[in-house]
Design an enzyme around this catalytic site. Sequence first.
Site, PDB file in Angstrom:
ATOM      1  N   LYS A  94      44.373  39.055  54.614  1.00 48.78           N
ATOM      2  CA  LYS A  94      45.176  37.885  54.986  1.00 48.78           C
ATOM      3  C   LYS A  94      45.393  37.886  56.493  1.00 48.78           C
ATOM      4  CE  LYS A  94      47.460  37.567  50.620  1.00 48.78           C
ATOM      5  NZ  LYS A  94      48.632  37.536  49.821  1.00 48.78           N
TER       6      LYS A  94
ATOM      7  N   HIS B  29      28.400  38.174  39.493  1.00 55.30           N
ATOM      8  CA  HIS B  29      28.118  37.628  38.166  1.00 55.30           C
ATOM      9  C   HIS B  29      29.010  36.425  37.909  1.00 55.30           C
ATOM     10  CE1 HIS B  29      25.577  40.930  36.778  1.00 55.30           C
ATOM     11  NE2 HIS B  29      26.372  41.715  37.487  1.00 55.30           N
TER      12      HIS B  29
END
Length: 91
Positions: free
Chosen positions: A86, A25
């Site tokens: 990461k 959204h």
Amino acid sequence: MSAGSIYIDDGVMLGPQVGIFTVNHEPKNIRVIKTASVHIKKNAWIGARVNLLPGVTIGENAIVGTGSVVTHDIPDNTVAVGVPAKKIKKI
């Protein structure tokens, strides 16, 4: 959830319960839906329960550790883990 496109190249391995999301959204207006494709390149390994968010690319030969949430692209020949995922080492 895939209102957008999902591209999975040859040799990719996916663990169980991997989520590949291409829809989200718009933060300023939740009635607006935006889509972005997900691309998993050749020979990538995606661990169990990894979530790939809209618009990410997983590089060739990359490894994404179990339970990670991928919010940005993972380069080729890289190991990435965590929430958010990461880079922890180059292969």
